[in-house]
Design an enzyme around this catalytic site. Structure first.
Site, PDB file in Angstrom:
ATOM      1  CG  ASP A  48      -2.534   4.061  -1.891  1.00 57.25           C
ATOM      2  OD1 ASP A  48      -3.284   3.913  -2.870  1.00 57.25           O
ATOM      3  OD2 ASP A  48      -2.614   3.351  -0.872  1.00 57.25           O
ATOM      4  CB  SER A  70      -0.956  -0.041   1.196  1.00 56.41           C
ATOM      5  OG  SER A  70      -1.902   0.990   1.117  1.00 56.41           O
ATOM      6  CG  ASP A 103      -5.950   0.895  -1.230  1.00 59.05           C
ATOM      7  OD1 ASP A 103      -5.085   1.785  -1.141  1.00 59.05           O
ATOM      8  OD2 ASP A 103      -5.958  -0.127  -0.510  1.00 59.05           O
TER       9      ASP A 103
END
Length: 576
Positions: free
Chosen positions: A304, A145, A308
């Site tokens: 990012d 992430s 998401d």
């Protein structure tokens, strides 16, 4: 049980590990602290999967720890008779993401489980969509992430399209824990897997279907076309997966003035222009804001690396400056637009529901009440919002209209079951067009919402505590907080304390103890007077303990003063 030193020496000598791995470890000889950190434990397979620093060792992300985790997942899939349904696999732009995703596929294939792997990097929400579209039992995304560049990770999804929730999460963790040695792990040659019909590649066909679903979420496509020449958008994918899908959906909807930050356009796991590719960080916006000033942008957006989460800045025409929006603020703008326009156009479904996490803004409650929409709270983690969508469909009791969490994630529609920055970009650009047609900016709209609902202000303070000592410190802080509850938090009276680990809610006024109504989680939440609250929980993905705060004021300054006072009081209470 072997000591960390014995495990290290085994990795250095065992021919099972490739030559590069053994050399990397032998070069550490003499650095006992680093050796201990790499081998004092196995990299924890938590409720969401793996997350860790890339490198050799049991407490690192590498092909061996990825295979080991995948073997546990494979065993669970077989126990659920899901091997013929298969597993969809996606990955982002991080270092080793293509390799880790391939290793996962080949381990599953060696266990007789079909895989459908994207041929190149894709956003996490598209994986959520793809696995449901393909009818898979599970999905894997290789991503860390928004973590710094040295990290990678591995998220597991179940057949409903959401990250695994109870009971599957703990069942998979149990299976992974049973894989105690590498000779229990299967893998196979890629050509053999393809020939056996086990390894499949996916790409454009899924992309096209995903785009169709994104565009269905638009409420006023005619406004976009009308304002296409008047709205100026700056976008950065921060070297991640968002570049192609975000630009495509904006173009297909008709937006014409979209400027992409060239220096951050191409995928690069080293993130050369930003040390921390997190759209929550102002530093991630430096290049985008520079471009925004050059082109006089209305709205500035950053996704990012796995696309998401969405960060937002908007121009304040009164000052000429660009104003930062928190995830709560951008989520509320989208929520207000969806609910007001669904009501105005007669497209609000029966029994509508909005879902948010317990640490998300209380403004959501006020907005939901204004439009007669049910507001449902869940634990932190978007998988619990995805779970609610599934439960709505199974129980026929609600229809999902929007879901959000404070950490810059939201979802419009039910085509996916995870937060989707691609649809968030699309919706915010539509919202910006809608307000610009009325002569307003997004900042003007936000101020109107504060005036209508109250000046809500929220934030969080993460404290980083790395390594073995840090993990123990975090545990001590949480354990200590459970020993006794405060009657006040600064100037606020504590009305009730929810301990989600023990599933208790203690009314501090009457002494009555009830249930939280939510699954067990290592979270303590303080309900305070004056519509304020605070909360503490360890991060599920980083070596951090997170403190959250929320207040309601009657002006910007009032909210700011209350927020700073509560933040200071809570951090002091926890010795920070």
């Amino acid at each position: 049980m072997m000591s960390y030193r014995e495990v290290y020496e085994q990795w250095c000598k065992n021919p099972y590990f490739d030559e590069d791995t053994r050399k990397e470890l032998l070069d550490l000889e003499g650095n006992e602290t680093e050796i201990e950190d790499r081998f004092y434990r196995n990299l924890e397979f938590g409720t969401g999967g793996l997350r860790g620093v890339i490198g050799a060792g049991t407490n690192r992300m590498n092909i061996y720890t990825v295979r080991q985790a995948t073997q546990g997942l494979a065993n669970y899939i077989i126990s659920q008779n899901g091997q013929d349904k298969g597993v969809a696999i996606a990955y982002d732009s991080r270092i080793m993401s293509p390799e880790f995703s391939d290793e996962a596929a080949l381990c599953l294939n060696a266990n007789g489980i079909k895989t459908y792997r994207f041929t190149s990097l894709r956003p996490t929400p598209e994986l959520s969509f793809a696995l449901r579209e393909l009818g898979c039992i599970a999905g894997i995304v290789v991503t860390a992430s928004h973590n710094p560049r040295e990290y990678n990770g591995y998220k597991v999804y179940w057949e409903d399209g959401a990250q695994v929730t109870p009971p599957h999460d703990t069942n998979i963790m149990d299976e992974v824990a049973k894989v105690t040695s590498f000779d229990m792990v299967k893998t196979m040659d890629k050509d053999t897997a393809v020939a056996a019909g086990l390894y499949h590649e996916i790409g454009e066909e899924i992309d096209d279907k995903y785009m169709v679903e994104l565009k269905k979420q638009s409420i006023h496509p005619e406004i976009i076309k009308e304002m296409a020449q008047d709205i100026t958008i700056v976008y950065t994918p921060l070297h991640g997966t968002g570049n192609i899908p975000v630009r495509r959906v904006l173009k297909e909807l008709g937006f014409e003035k979209v400027y992409v930050v060239k220096e951050q356009e191409l995928p690069d796991g080293n993130f050369p222009t930003v040390s921390y590719p997190n759209p929550e960080s102002p530093k991630a916006f430096e290049l985008a804001l520079k471009l925004a000033k050059e082109v006089d942008a209305d709205i500035v957006l950053a996704t990012d690396p796995d696309a998401d989460r969405l960060g937002v800045y908007c121009k304040d025409t009164k000052t000429g400056e660009y104003v930062s929006f928190t995830g709560n603020m951008s989520g509320m703008l989208i929520a207000e637009y969806i609910l007001s326009e669904r009501k105005a156009t007669g497209t609000m479904p029966e029994n509508p529901a909005m879902v948010e996490s317990i640490v998300t803004t209380d403004m959501a409650k006020a907005i939901a009440a204004a439009y007669d929409v049910e507001l449902i709270e869940v634990l932190t983690g978007f998988k619990f919002i995805g779970e609610q969508i599934r439960l709505f469909e199974e129980n026929h009791n609600h229809n999902y209209v929007f879901g959000l969490e404070e950490s810059y994630g939201c979802l419009t529609g039910t085509y996916a079951r995870d937060k989707d920055a691609c649809v968030a970009v699309m919706m915010l650009c539509e919202v910006a067009s809608w307000y610009k047609k009325q002569g307003k900016t997004l900042w003007d709209a936000m101020i109107e919402m504060y005036e209508k609902y109250g000046y809500y202000k929220e934030g969080q303070e993460p404290i980083e505590l790395k390594g073995k000592d840090g993990a123990e410190k975090i545990q001590q802080l949480m354990s200590g907080a459970r020993e006794s509850f405060p009657e006040t938090m600064g100037e606020y009276k504590v009305l009730a304390v929810r301990d989600y680990m023990t599933d208790t809610r203690k009314d501090m006024v009457t002494g009555e103890v009830g249930s939280t109504g939510l699954p067990k989680s290592n979270v303590i939440y303080y309900e305070l007077d004056n519509q304020s609250w605070c909360c503490v929980r360890p991060s599920g993905t980083e070596p951090k303990i997170k403190f959250y705060f929320g207040v309601k004021g009657d002006s910007f300054q009032d909210a700011e003063d209350k927020y700073e006072g509560l933040k200071k009081a809570m951090l002091s209470y926890y010795g920070q």
